[in-house]
Scaffold this motif. Structure first.
Motif, PDB file in Angstrom:
ATOM      1  N   SER A 128      -0.764   5.369   9.725  1.00  0.00           N
ATOM      2  CA  SER A 128      -0.156   4.076   9.415  1.00  0.00           C
ATOM      3  C   SER A 128      -0.025   3.934   7.911  1.00  0.00           C
ATOM      4  O   SER A 128      -0.364   4.845   7.151  1.00  0.00           O
ATOM      5  CB  SER A 128      -0.990   2.927  10.000  1.00  0.00           C
ATOM      6  OG  SER A 128      -2.093   2.618   9.161  1.00  0.00           O
ATOM      7  N   LEU A 129       0.451   2.762   7.485  1.00  0.00           N
ATOM      8  CA  LEU A 129       0.562   2.467   6.064  1.00  0.00           C
ATOM      9  C   LEU A 129      -0.811   2.269   5.429  1.00  0.00           C
ATOM     10  O   LEU A 129      -0.929   2.206   4.208  1.00  0.00           O
ATOM     11  CB  LEU A 129       1.421   1.216   5.868  1.00  0.00           C
ATOM     12  CG  LEU A 129       1.960   0.904   4.475  1.00  0.00           C
ATOM     13  CD1 LEU A 129       2.848   2.029   3.966  1.00  0.00           C
ATOM     14  CD2 LEU A 129       2.736  -0.417   4.488  1.00  0.00           C
ATOM     15  N   ARG A 173      -0.308  -1.083  10.924  1.00  0.00           N
ATOM     16  CA  ARG A 173      -1.754  -0.957  10.763  1.00  0.00           C
ATOM     17  C   ARG A 173      -2.517  -1.252  12.052  1.00  0.00           C
ATOM     18  O   ARG A 173      -3.485  -0.567  12.385  1.00  0.00           O
ATOM     19  CB  ARG A 173      -2.247  -1.908   9.666  1.00  0.00           C
ATOM     20  CG  ARG A 173      -2.087  -1.399   8.243  1.00  0.00           C
ATOM     21  CD  ARG A 173      -2.665  -2.427   7.283  1.00  0.00           C
ATOM     22  NE  ARG A 173      -2.805  -1.900   5.939  1.00  0.00           N
ATOM     23  CZ  ARG A 173      -1.878  -1.968   5.006  1.00  0.00           C
ATOM     24  NH1 ARG A 173      -0.713  -2.546   5.283  1.00  0.00           N
ATOM     25  NH2 ARG A 173      -2.091  -1.478   3.791  1.00  0.00           N
ATOM     26  N   SER A 210       8.212   1.278   5.279  1.00  0.00           N
ATOM     27  CA  SER A 210       7.724   0.160   4.482  1.00  0.00           C
ATOM     28  C   SER A 210       8.924  -0.588   3.937  1.00  0.00           C
ATOM     29  O   SER A 210       9.851   0.034   3.428  1.00  0.00           O
ATOM     30  CB  SER A 210       6.842   0.663   3.333  1.00  0.00           C
ATOM     31  OG  SER A 210       6.822  -0.255   2.266  1.00  0.00           O
ATOM     32  N   ARG A 254      10.692  -0.347  10.137  1.00  0.00           N
ATOM     33  CA  ARG A 254       9.748  -0.003  11.188  1.00  0.00           C
ATOM     34  C   ARG A 254      10.307  -0.494  12.516  1.00  0.00           C
ATOM     35  O   ARG A 254       9.934  -1.531  13.043  1.00  0.00           O
ATOM     36  CB  ARG A 254       8.366  -0.624  10.916  1.00  0.00           C
ATOM     37  CG  ARG A 254       7.299  -0.149  11.909  1.00  0.00           C
ATOM     38  CD  ARG A 254       5.924  -0.705  11.603  1.00  0.00           C
ATOM     39  NE  ARG A 254       5.383  -0.135  10.385  1.00  0.00           N
ATOM     40  CZ  ARG A 254       5.104  -0.819   9.297  1.00  0.00           C
ATOM     41  NH1 ARG A 254       5.307  -2.123   9.274  1.00  0.00           N
ATOM     42  NH2 ARG A 254       4.611  -0.226   8.229  1.00  0.00           N
ATOM     43  N   SER A 298       0.794  -1.216   0.000  1.00  0.00           N
ATOM     44  CA  SER A 298       0.000   0.000   0.000  1.00  0.00           C
ATOM     45  C   SER A 298       0.834   1.278   0.000  1.00  0.00           C
ATOM     46  O   SER A 298       0.288   2.365   0.065  1.00  0.00           O
ATOM     47  CB  SER A 298      -0.870   0.069   1.263  1.00  0.00           C
ATOM     48  OG  SER A 298      -1.789  -0.970   1.342  1.00  0.00           O
ATOM     49  N   PHE A 299       2.183   1.205  -0.075  1.00  0.00           N
ATOM     50  CA  PHE A 299       2.977   2.392   0.179  1.00  0.00           C
ATOM     51  C   PHE A 299       2.650   3.546  -0.755  1.00  0.00           C
ATOM     52  O   PHE A 299       2.376   4.669  -0.309  1.00  0.00           O
ATOM     53  CB  PHE A 299       4.476   2.072   0.104  1.00  0.00           C
ATOM     54  CG  PHE A 299       5.343   3.289   0.219  1.00  0.00           C
ATOM     55  CD1 PHE A 299       5.499   3.932   1.439  1.00  0.00           C
ATOM     56  CD2 PHE A 299       5.989   3.825  -0.894  1.00  0.00           C
ATOM     57  CE1 PHE A 299       6.286   5.078   1.547  1.00  0.00           C
ATOM     58  CE2 PHE A 299       6.777   4.952  -0.799  1.00  0.00           C
ATOM     59  CZ  PHE A 299       6.925   5.581   0.428  1.00  0.00           C
ATOM     60  N   ALA A 306      -0.757   4.948  -0.227  1.00  0.00           N
ATOM     61  CA  ALA A 306      -0.774   5.751   1.000  1.00  0.00           C
ATOM     62  C   ALA A 306      -0.119   7.107   0.769  1.00  0.00           C
ATOM     63  O   ALA A 306      -0.604   8.135   1.263  1.00  0.00           O
ATOM     64  CB  ALA A 306      -0.067   5.000   2.124  1.00  0.00           C
ATOM     65  N   LEU A 311       6.934   7.367   6.763  1.00  0.00           N
ATOM     66  CA  LEU A 311       6.093   6.230   6.387  1.00  0.00           C
ATOM     67  C   LEU A 311       6.983   5.026   6.098  1.00  0.00           C
ATOM     68  O   LEU A 311       7.418   4.812   4.971  1.00  0.00           O
ATOM     69  CB  LEU A 311       5.251   6.592   5.162  1.00  0.00           C
ATOM     70  CG  LEU A 311       4.129   5.636   4.764  1.00  0.00           C
ATOM     71  CD1 LEU A 311       3.135   5.438   5.894  1.00  0.00           C
ATOM     72  CD2 LEU A 311       3.400   6.173   3.529  1.00  0.00           C
ATOM     73  N   SER A 356       8.729   1.893   0.116  1.00  0.00           N
ATOM     74  CA  SER A 356       9.457   2.931   0.838  1.00  0.00           C
ATOM     75  C   SER A 356      10.955   2.657   0.814  1.00  0.00           C
ATOM     76  O   SER A 356      11.770   3.564   0.595  1.00  0.00           O
ATOM     77  CB  SER A 356       8.954   3.010   2.280  1.00  0.00           C
ATOM     78  OG  SER A 356       9.476   4.141   2.940  1.00  0.00           O
TER      79      SER A 356
END
Length: 255
Positions: free
Chosen positions: A91-92, A81, A110, A62, A41-42, A45, A108, A114
């Motif tokens: 969150s992501l 999440r 990831s 993270r 989802s990066f 998002a 963010l 990311s």
């Protein structure tokens, strides 16, 4: 860094396509720009956050270093999440970002999109998804990129297999990459590499992209975890006109 072999660079083509961090590094050494696709989802998002006026730091890990990085850069930190709280509502999850107040700066983390974005050096990095594929393609053409002389590398982030540091090609990223490539190629002057042609053909051949993503392995994973809304947002094809470009370490709308 080890030099990339000649065959890996897809030379002679205006739009090139690869997978993952290794693919981004292979293409980034001689492309005018790298477009990163991480639909679930990066990059989805990022599009949601940038629409709300937030500038986004990509960060690969993270862990406690992410918190230190956020403090050092006067930014809020996105958590996992399931770790969202009133104190840390970011969150992501694109759905959580829509609900949360928009900070000025957000870290963010990831391991996929990311991490790739943060690793590419020396060329502009663009965050694209199905939500803003056409806007990104139009912007790339406006810069004069996507030619054999000024090629663009489109990179599908993919996922990682659980408990293994190995790439899992993800169809949602293949489709997102195909959508961006189609947006560039529709102008008629971008020679596509064979890899880019295949990604484009996959996107154009699918009559119901949202349904395919919902029923994909990644879509089913998020649905099983209770994040169906994230899958729905990721499939909002061309709902956004933002073009997040990495400027001074932050994704900022370039339009």
């Amino acid at each position: 860094m080890t030099a990339q072999p000649e065959w890996a660079r897809q030379r002679g083509f205006g739009v090139r396509f690869e997978w993952g961090l290794a693919g981004a590094l292979a293409l980034g050494s001689e492309c005018a720009a790298i477009v990163v696709i991480d639909v679930l989802s990066f990059t989805t998002a990022v599009s949601v956050a940038v629409e709300a006026g937030t500038r986004v730091f990509p960060y690969a890990f993270r862990d406690e270093t992410a918190a230190d990085f956020a403090r050092a850069h006067d930014a809020r930190l996105a958590v996992g999440r399931t770790a969202v709280s009133a104190e840390q509502p970011w969150s992501l999850s694109p759905a959580s970002l829509r609900r949360a107040p928009a900070p000025q700066r957000l870290v963010l983390p990831s391991p996929n999109g990311s991490a790739i974005s943060a690793a590419v050096a020396g060329v502009p990095v663009v965050a694209a998804s199905l939500r803003n594929a056409t806007a990104v393609g139009r912007w790339i053409v406006k810069q004069g990129w996507g030619t054999a002389e000024r090629p663009v590398g489109v990179v599908a982030a993919g996922e990682h297999w659980p408990k293994r540091d190995t790439l899992r090609p993800a169809i949602e990223d293949l489709l997102g990459a195909g959508a961006v490539i189609e947006a560039v190629a529709s102008h008629g002057w971008a020679p596509l590499s064979p890899e880019a042609r295949c990604a484009r053909a996959t996107y154009l051949s699918e009559p119901d992209v949202p349904a395919l993503i919902t029923d994909s392995a990644s879509g089913r994973e998020l649905t099983a975890l209770g994040f169906t809304d994230d899958v729905t947002i990721a499939a909002e094809i061309d709902s956004s006109t933002v073009v997040p470009v990495l400027i001074d370490g932050l994704f900022t709308d370039a339009t």
